[in-house]
Design an enzyme around this catalytic site. Structure first.
Site, short mmCIF file in Angstrom:
data_model
loop_
_atom_site.label_atom_id
_atom_site.label_comp_id
_atom_site.label_asym_id
_atom_site.label_seq_id
_atom_site.Cartn_x
_atom_site.Cartn_y
_atom_site.Cartn_z
N ASP A 126 31.83 -4.58 -46.45
CA ASP A 126 33.16 -4.63 -47.05
C ASP A 126 33.57 -6.09 -47.16
O ASP A 126 33.25 -6.90 -46.29
CB ASP A 126 34.18 -3.87 -46.19
CG ASP A 126 35.37 -3.37 -47.00
OD1 ASP A 126 36.13 -4.21 -47.51
OD2 ASP A 126 35.53 -2.14 -47.11
N ASN A 127 34.29 -6.42 -48.24
CA ASN A 127 34.81 -7.79 -48.38
C ASN A 127 36.28 -7.89 -47.97
O ASN A 127 36.91 -8.95 -48.12
CB ASN A 127 34.63 -8.30 -49.82
CG ASN A 127 35.45 -7.51 -50.83
OD1 ASN A 127 36.13 -6.54 -50.47
ND2 ASN A 127 35.41 -7.92 -52.08
N LEU A 128 36.84 -6.78 -47.47
CA LEU A 128 38.23 -6.70 -46.98
C LEU A 128 39.25 -6.96 -48.08
O LEU A 128 40.39 -7.33 -47.81
CB LEU A 128 38.45 -7.68 -45.81
CG LEU A 128 37.42 -7.60 -44.67
CD1 LEU A 128 37.81 -8.54 -43.54
CD2 LEU A 128 37.26 -6.18 -44.16
N SER A 129 38.86 -6.70 -49.34
CA SER A 129 39.76 -6.99 -50.46
C SER A 129 40.98 -6.09 -50.48
O SER A 129 42.05 -6.51 -50.94
CB SER A 129 38.99 -6.88 -51.78
OG SER A 129 38.50 -5.58 -51.98
N ASN A 133 35.14 -6.16 -61.23
CA ASN A 133 34.75 -5.77 -59.87
C ASN A 133 34.02 -4.43 -59.88
O ASN A 133 32.94 -4.28 -59.30
CB ASN A 133 35.99 -5.67 -58.98
CG ASN A 133 35.66 -5.27 -57.56
OD1 ASN A 133 35.27 -6.10 -56.74
ND2 ASN A 133 35.80 -3.99 -57.24
N THR A 152 36.50 9.99 -59.72
CA THR A 152 37.83 10.58 -59.60
C THR A 152 38.00 11.70 -60.62
O THR A 152 37.53 11.60 -61.75
CB THR A 152 38.92 9.51 -59.80
OG1 THR A 152 40.19 10.14 -59.98
CG2 THR A 152 38.65 8.65 -61.03
N TYR A 202 42.02 1.34 -64.35
CA TYR A 202 41.21 1.83 -63.23
C TYR A 202 40.42 3.07 -63.63
O TYR A 202 39.21 3.15 -63.40
CB TYR A 202 42.12 2.14 -62.03
CG TYR A 202 41.52 3.14 -61.08
CD1 TYR A 202 40.51 2.77 -60.20
CD2 TYR A 202 41.96 4.46 -61.07
CE1 TYR A 202 39.94 3.70 -59.34
CE2 TYR A 202 41.40 5.39 -60.21
CZ TYR A 202 40.40 5.01 -59.35
OH TYR A 202 39.84 5.94 -58.51
N HIS A 203 41.10 4.05 -64.23
CA HIS A 203 40.41 5.28 -64.60
C HIS A 203 39.32 5.04 -65.65
O HIS A 203 38.25 5.65 -65.60
CB HIS A 203 41.41 6.32 -65.10
CG HIS A 203 42.28 6.88 -64.02
ND1 HIS A 203 43.57 6.49 -63.84
CD2 HIS A 203 42.01 7.79 -63.04
CE1 HIS A 203 44.08 7.15 -62.81
NE2 HIS A 203 43.17 7.93 -62.31
N LYS A 205 36.23 3.82 -64.02
CA LYS A 205 35.49 4.91 -63.39
C LYS A 205 34.73 5.75 -64.43
O LYS A 205 33.63 6.25 -64.16
CB LYS A 205 36.43 5.80 -62.58
CG LYS A 205 37.23 5.07 -61.52
CD LYS A 205 36.36 4.44 -60.47
CE LYS A 205 36.06 5.39 -59.34
NZ LYS A 205 35.39 4.73 -58.20
N VAL A 229 50.37 10.24 -53.69
CA VAL A 229 51.70 10.86 -53.74
C VAL A 229 52.06 11.58 -52.46
O VAL A 229 53.20 11.48 -51.98
CB VAL A 229 51.80 11.79 -54.97
CG1 VAL A 229 50.82 12.93 -54.92
CG2 VAL A 229 53.22 12.32 -55.13
N ARG A 275 54.60 5.52 -65.48
CA ARG A 275 53.29 5.71 -66.08
C ARG A 275 53.41 6.36 -67.46
O ARG A 275 54.46 6.91 -67.80
CB ARG A 275 52.42 6.58 -65.18
CG ARG A 275 52.32 6.06 -63.76
CD ARG A 275 51.39 6.87 -62.92
NE ARG A 275 51.31 6.33 -61.55
CZ ARG A 275 50.34 6.57 -60.70
NH1 ARG A 275 49.34 7.36 -61.05
NH2 ARG A 275 50.35 6.04 -59.49
N VAL A 276 52.35 6.32 -68.22
CA VAL A 276 52.27 7.03 -69.49
C VAL A 276 51.31 8.19 -69.26
O VAL A 276 50.08 8.00 -69.16
CB VAL A 276 51.77 6.11 -70.62
CG1 VAL A 276 51.63 6.89 -71.92
CG2 VAL A 276 52.73 4.93 -70.80
#
Length: 385
Positions: free
Chosen positions: A31-34, A118, A144, A182-183, A186, A238, A326-327
């Site tokens: 892990d890079n602890l990001s 990333n 996801t 993000y999605h 993925k 959530v 969000r949209v």
């Protein structure tokens, strides 16, 4: 089995490591602890204080009488990843080492670029290094359910579906449509994995997991073994966010109409499902898609569940809808398939109505700590500026 967990310092990574060592697997982690840095960047922190990685490893030795080998490193660093894979000689590599927040990816151009670079650089490094070092290694990649969006069709548990194109049968990759940068990262991960499975014959499990909630698994026998727990508007899922709002006496805040519906899974059931998938890999050279969720709820239903749990514990809990940053569709059809985990003998142990009480009880001793971060709970990151 020898298991290398990329992203071992995270919410799922650490919990899975504890589960695996308790089952006598040999666990290595990088892990890079990001995530620690990115959560600090937005003015937040884990609800439970997190020891440094070295202290966490020592706590595993002390309380679980087991060893975890930790490497500090970034999977976008090809040479470091190669060194760790060669040294650990894993049977399976679990990849959690991605920027995992939709709001973080939507903050601005820099955060969008970081997310794409990333996540996809890391995936490509992993694919090519496994091919080079040992193509028999099973890659277990965390995706996801959000890759599918909210389509008006039943979501299959398969990479490809049959379609009629120009009057002829053909196979197409199961349609996907992300709701954030993000999605989309993925989604492209899944395309890369499926493509290189065909090209190189790699063995891959691509997990489409729903949002995870929970604060405990049986292996957390001491506070020093806790996994991280995020609750702010950028990193908190959530259910966990609503539980912190209840503890702090803040209104629970469904976005928009609150009809957004997803498949959820508890932390306990997530790590147990992952253990089963690790211990029961697909056939060599197979690309396996697994839809990993246990319950389907709308945001409004979750708010009501948390409200009732909080009130049973003596808290005063209100629900207040807020503007959706969000949209997304706020009312929609949602029916995903789930069969692979059941075929492996999986049965869920934790359900939301009971588990949110456990979460609230675990959070109450940390109320004073949480008070310091209550300003980061309300949504500030908006998809349309």
């Amino acid at each position: 089995m020898r298991v290398l967990i990329l992203g071992i310092d995270g919410y799922l990574g650490w919990a899975l490591a504890l589960r695996l060592v308790s089952k006598n697997h040999e666990v290595y982690g990088m892990d890079n602890l990001s995530t620690r840095k990115a959560v600090e960047e937005i003015g937040s922190d884990s609800a439970f204080p997190l020891p440094a990685p070295e202290e966490r490893v020592n706590a595993v030795k002390k309380y679980l009488d087991a060893d975890i080998k930790f490497y500090k490193g970034d999977i976008t660093d090809k040479e470091k990843l190669k060194e760790v894979i060669k040294e650990s000689k894993p049977d399976v590599i679990v990849d959690f080492a991605e920027q995992r927040s939709a709001p973080y990816s939507m903050k601005d151009l820099d955060h969008a670029i970081y997310t794409i670079n990333n996540n996809l650089d890391g995936t490509l490094n992993l694919i090519y290094l496994v091919k080079e070092i040992d193509p028999s290694i099973h890659i277990l990649k965390m995706g996801t359910m959000g890759e599918y969006g909210t389509p008006n069709f039943d979501i299959p548990e398969s990479a490809f579906i049959e379609a009629i194109i120009n009057g002829k049968k053909d196979k197409i990759f199961t349609p996907r449509w992300g709701g954030s940068i993000y999605h989309f990262s993925k989604i492209f991960d899944s395309y890369l994995l499926a493509y290189f499975n065909q090209l190189f014959g790699l063995t891959i499990t691509d997990i489409m997991q729903g949002p995870v909630y929970g604060s405990r698994i049986p292996e957390i026998v001491n506070e020093s073994l806790r996994t991280r727990f995020d609750f702010d508007e950028v990193w908190g899922t959530v259910v966990n966010r609503f539980c912190v709002e209840a503890v702090l006496g803040l209104p629970l805040t469904p976005y928009g109409k609150g009809g957004q519906t997803r498949g959820f899974i508890s932390l306990e059931d997530s790590v147990e499902a992952l253990r089963l998938l690790i211990e029961h890999p697909p056939k060599q050279g197979e690309y396996r898609v697994v839809n990993q969720f246990m319950e389907i709820h709308s945001v409004n239903e979750i708010a009501q569940i948390v409200k009732e749990a909080g009130e049973e514990l003596g808290l005063h809990v209100e629900i207040k809808h807020v503007e959706n940053p969000r949209v997304e569709a706020e009312e929609h059809y949602y029916n995903p398939e789930r069969r692979i985990l059941e075929s492996l003998g999986f049965t869920p142990k934790r359900f939301m109505r009971e588990e949110v009480k456990n979460i609230i009880e675990d959070l109450l001793p940390y109320k004073e700590r949480l008070e310091r971060f209550k300003d980061v709970i309300m949504p500030k990151t908006k998809w349309r500026k």
